[in-house]
Scaffold this motif. Structure first.
Motif, PDB file in Angstrom:
ATOM      1  N   ILE A 188       0.858  -1.193   0.000  1.00 49.83           N
ATOM      2  CA  ILE A 188       0.000   0.000   0.000  1.00 49.83           C
ATOM      3  C   ILE A 188       0.894   1.242   0.000  1.00 49.83           C
ATOM      4  O   ILE A 188       0.669   2.201  -0.730  1.00 49.83           O
ATOM      5  N   VAL A 189       1.934   1.196   0.814  1.00 49.86           N
ATOM      6  CA  VAL A 189       2.870   2.311   0.907  1.00 49.86           C
ATOM      7  C   VAL A 189       3.519   2.574  -0.456  1.00 49.86           C
ATOM      8  O   VAL A 189       3.624   3.719  -0.903  1.00 49.86           O
ATOM      9  N   ALA A 190       3.912   1.493  -1.138  1.00 46.38           N
ATOM     10  CA  ALA A 190       4.564   1.659  -2.439  1.00 46.38           C
ATOM     11  C   ALA A 190       3.614   2.340  -3.425  1.00 46.38           C
ATOM     12  O   ALA A 190       4.023   3.218  -4.193  1.00 46.38           O
ATOM     13  N   ALA A 191       2.341   1.975  -3.377  1.00 50.43           N
ATOM     14  CA  ALA A 191       1.366   2.571  -4.292  1.00 50.43           C
ATOM     15  C   ALA A 191       1.202   4.069  -4.004  1.00 50.43           C
ATOM     16  O   ALA A 191       1.133   4.890  -4.924  1.00 50.43           O
ATOM     17  N   LEU A 192       1.177   4.430  -2.731  1.00 51.81           N
ATOM     18  CA  LEU A 192       1.023   5.846  -2.363  1.00 51.81           C
ATOM     19  C   LEU A 192       2.264   6.642  -2.783  1.00 51.81           C
ATOM     20  O   LEU A 192       2.156   7.774  -3.270  1.00 51.81           O
ATOM     21  N   SER A 193       3.410   6.029  -2.608  1.00 50.57           N
ATOM     22  CA  SER A 193       4.651   6.702  -2.939  1.00 50.57           C
ATOM     23  C   SER A 193       4.713   7.010  -4.437  1.00 50.57           C
ATOM     24  O   SER A 193       5.146   8.087  -4.861  1.00 50.57           O
ATOM     25  N   GLU A 194       4.237   6.031  -5.200  1.00 49.37           N
ATOM     26  CA  GLU A 194       4.179   6.175  -6.658  1.00 49.37           C
ATOM     27  C   GLU A 194       3.303   7.393  -7.034  1.00 49.37           C
ATOM     28  O   GLU A 194       3.646   8.193  -7.892  1.00 49.37           O
ATOM     29  N   ILE A 195       2.178   7.538  -6.358  1.00 50.82           N
ATOM     30  CA  ILE A 195       1.268   8.646  -6.669  1.00 50.82           C
ATOM     31  C   ILE A 195       1.913   9.984  -6.323  1.00 50.82           C
ATOM     32  O   ILE A 195       1.837  10.946  -7.089  1.00 50.82           O
ATOM     33  N   ALA A 196       2.588  10.020  -5.163  1.00 49.25           N
ATOM     34  CA  ALA A 196       3.236  11.279  -4.763  1.00 49.25           C
ATOM     35  C   ALA A 196       4.245  11.715  -5.826  1.00 49.25           C
ATOM     36  O   ALA A 196       4.441  12.899  -6.065  1.00 49.25           O
ATOM     37  N   GLY A 197       4.857  10.730  -6.496  1.00 48.33           N
ATOM     38  CA  GLY A 197       5.876  11.060  -7.495  1.00 48.33           C
ATOM     39  C   GLY A 197       5.310  11.276  -8.889  1.00 48.33           C
ATOM     40  O   GLY A 197       6.068  11.464  -9.841  1.00 48.33           O
ATOM     41  N   ASP A 198       3.989  11.268  -9.038  1.00 47.87           N
ATOM     42  CA  ASP A 198       3.370  11.398 -10.359  1.00 47.87           C
ATOM     43  C   ASP A 198       3.689  12.768 -10.981  1.00 47.87           C
ATOM     44  O   ASP A 198       3.312  13.817 -10.440  1.00 47.87           O
ATOM     45  N   GLU A 199       4.374  12.722 -12.133  1.00 50.40           N
ATOM     46  CA  GLU A 199       4.865  13.982 -12.702  1.00 50.40           C
ATOM     47  C   GLU A 199       3.750  14.869 -13.236  1.00 50.40           C
ATOM     48  O   GLU A 199       3.796  16.093 -13.127  1.00 50.40           O
ATOM     49  N   GLU A 200       2.718  14.203 -13.792  1.00 54.09           N
ATOM     50  CA  GLU A 200       1.634  15.012 -14.357  1.00 54.09           C
ATOM     51  C   GLU A 200       0.935  15.830 -13.274  1.00 54.09           C
ATOM     52  O   GLU A 200       0.605  16.999 -13.446  1.00 54.09           O
TER      53      GLU A 200
END
Ligand code: PEP
Ligand code: MG
Length: 654
Positions: A188-200
């Motif tokens: 779950i943490v990995a998924a949230l981290s991915e969103i925080a890094g979303d460039e768009e």
């Protein structure tokens, strides 16, 4: 610093007269921020009782609350609760003289008492009492209430720098939540981290700041826009990510406001956590040994948070239907996770009663510890295995501390349901291997995915069903979806060398389901051979939880290695009484002769074929029923870790 403003219609009976005015002043004084009330062009300082009274706010008036300061969001949340609770939550004005007015207060108090339920859902056994630790998510400011900051030239750059800084700190905050021993939480943490890094998304925030918005407003507007556009998609998996986007938006917004996110890592020792909702992710940041009990407005006994609390022996009552505003005012709680009883701000007598029962429970628990290493044998010499039901690796510790002799039921659906994406074969392999190694030399029975109907799965489209419990679930859904089933079977085959693995199939009603699974297993073995990947075969058994499996038990017994009776479902199907429907709860009884006869039939069929029978439904933990199962020939009982020591004692005394 944040400036917020919000409009309210006053519903307090009689308006802001002396008593509610002084309550409002008390609230305002508990915050640093400047808090003002605007009515009809007149402004009053909310920390001044006189000014508030002079404002003359009447019931039905529209007012605007303006808050400016570093704790503005918290203050607005608290003030909103005050105004939104309105007449239900605020004492009406004392009647002005005269006997006729007297009954007003007592009637209202009685009505309020009657409206407070005395019970919720008992989600984890045990009594608890202690100070309330409030765990409520404060609402985020409404972006339209944030003043349009004129951010120009350098200030725009400063605002951008503030945003980038908050983003970096938020990412660290998110990543810090991952715990090595909790793969579900880590995912779950990995998924949230991915969103925080979303460039768009970052570009959108930057564009809003360049257009003149402050960083907080830009994050809130673009976060909500992104979440909404994702929600509008057809794919249910994609839609579920809107929830993640809002979670990340909240973390960044809190960082920008200089506030800490609510967390359970500083619960005072023995306190009762009182919340609207608690998720397994919230519990993942907590030191569970400090939590005395859990009381939640939402949630059910089957939620993952309930399973975690049972695994750690934390008494819990969920589904306690009292408004969040009222729960926020509670300072002390007594609760009983077995009966679901809850007493808010209990009297001395109630506290004394609870303390006595907690002491008695502790005494019994201490005595039962003597059974931890015992291999229970009945007085007439029958050896019985007492195993644990688990749903995640996090529960292994509690199972072992309570003397589990292996795992009788590993519900794998939680691995699938709590994640943003289906777990890959390799991820499953890693999880199954950890469980097998933890119970070296003992059987670990892993149940293949039991999902569908009432328990949807992200990324899989389920048909709408009139009767989900009679629908596309368990082995039915798995056999129709080899893209999900085969990776699980392959992971199980590959994990088997790590320990004593047994695998069982849920919701079986036709022998062809067993045969088709065996065929798939053979296919997986051929593939693994071709890929040169190591594996081992495992014993394959079935859950006996449908009347069809009972009535054809002789046939099944010839083709499987063991039976595990799922009394939770077997009771509902034999009695035709929905296990979730309280209206038919009096029929939903595992000790009914019909259900016990079904257990007898299964045991007889198993005996003549020479295979063993276990019980892994909740009834296995019930001392009276455990005796009845053992009399009929059951040799394994599997249950929540917290019930294991009692079950060992019961068996030794049989
Ligand atoms: C059962 O039905 O008894 C059982 C153990 O399975 P579940 O509760 O997961 O349906
Ligand atoms: Mg079941």
């Amino acid at each position: 610093m944040a400036e917020l403003q919000q409009n309210f219609t006053v519903t307090i009976h009689g308006g802001l007269h002396a008593r509610p005015a002084s309550e409002l002043v008390g609230i305002a004084k508990s915050f640093h921020s400047k808090i003002e009330i605007l009515r009809d062009g007149k402004v009053a300082n909310a920390k001044s009782p006189v000014k508030i009274l002079l404002l003359g706010v009447r019931e039905g008036d529209s007012i605007t609350v303006m808050i400016d300061g570093d704790d503005a969001a918290d203050a607005m949340a608290r003030v909103s609760t005050f105004f939104e609770a309105g007449d239900n939550e605020n004492t009406p004005p004392a009647a002005e003289g005269g006997a006729a007015a007297k009954p007003t207060a007592p009637i209202t108090i009685e009505a309020a008492k009657a409206a407070t339920p005395t019970h919720g859902i008992g989600a984890s056994e045990g009594a608890a009492e202690g100070v309330a630790y409030h765990f409520f998510q404060s609402p985020l400011p409404d972006p339209s209430s944030l003043p349009a900051l004129e951010v120009k030239g350098n200030s725009k750059e400063q605002e951008l720098a503030r945003y980038r800084n908050a983003l970096a700190r938020s990412s660290d905050e998110i990543n810090a939540r991952a715990k090595d021993d909790d793969p579900t939480g880590a995912e779950i943490v990995a998924a949230l981290s991915e969103i925080a890094g979303d460039e768009e998304w970052q570009e959108q925030v930057t564009a809003h700041i360049r257009a003149g918005a402050c960083a907080l407003k830009a994050v809130l507007i673009s976060g909500e826009e992104t979440a909404r556009s994702v929600e509008a998609l057809d794919d249910p998996y994609a839609r579920a990510r809107a929830e993640d986007i809002r979670a990340v938006m909240r973390i960044i917004a809190f960082t920008l406001m200089g506030k800490e996110l609510p967390s359970l890592d500083r619960v005072p020792y023995g306190a009762i956590v009182v919340a609207e909702e608690i998720t397994a992710l919230d519990l993942s940041t907590a030191d569970l040994s400090r939590i005395g009990g859990l009381l939640c407005q939402k949630g059910a006994s089957t939620s993952h948070a309930a399973i975690v609390s049972r695994a750690h022996g934390i008494p819990a009552v969920f589904g306690f239907e009292v408004s969040a505003a009222k729960l926020q005012r509670v300072s002390y709680v007594a609760l009983d996770g077995s009966s679901g009883e809850v007493v808010l701000d209990p009297s001395e007598e109630v506290i004394a009663r609870y303390r006595a029962s907690i002491d008695a429970e502790r005494q019994i628990a201490k005595q039962r510890l003597a059974f931890k290493e015992v291999q229970p044998v009945t007085k007439d010499g029958r050896e019985i295995t007492i195993a644990a039901n688990i749903g995640s690796l996090g529960e292994i510790k509690a199972a072992k501390e309570n003397g589990a002799m292996g795992v009788g039921l590993f519900r794998t659906e939680l691995l699938f349901m709590d994640r943003r994406e289906l777990p890959t074969e390799d991820e499953q392999l890693a999880i199954y291997e950890v469980a097998l190694r933890a119970f070296e030399g003992q059987d670990v029975i892993i149940r293949t995915l039991d999902i569908g109907g009432d328990k949807p799965l992200r990324g899989v489209e389920f048909p709408a069903e009139e009767n989900p419990f009679l629908g596309w679930r368990g082995i039915r859904m798995c056999l129709d979806t080899p893209s999900i089933f085969k990776p699980q079977l392959r992971a199980l085959l590959r994990a088997a060398p790590a320990g004593k693995l047994k695998v069982m199939l849920p919701m079986v009603s036709d022998i062809e389901e067993v045969r088709a699974t065996k065929q798939l297993i053979d296919e997986c073995i051929m593939e693994l051979d071709a890929e040169g990947k190591p594996y081992a075969r495992f014993d394959l058994g079935i859950m006996v939880e449908t009347p069809a499996a009972v009535l054809a038990a002789e046939l099944f017994a010839k083709e499987v290695a063991f039976f595990s009776i799922g009394t939770n479902d077997l009771t509902q199907y034999v009695m035709a009484a929905d296990r979730m429907n309280p209206t038919v709860a009096k029929l939903y009884k595992t000790d009914n002769a019909a259900v016990l006869n079904a257990v007898s039939l299964v045991c007889l069929a198993a005996q003549s074929a020479g295979i063993w029978v276990g019980v892994c439904g909740e009834a296995a933990a019930n001392p009276d029923l455990a005796r009845k199962f053992i009399e009929r020939g059951v040799t394994e009982l599997s249950m929540s870790p917290a019930s294991i020591l009692r079950a060992k004692q019961v068996v030794c005394e049989l």
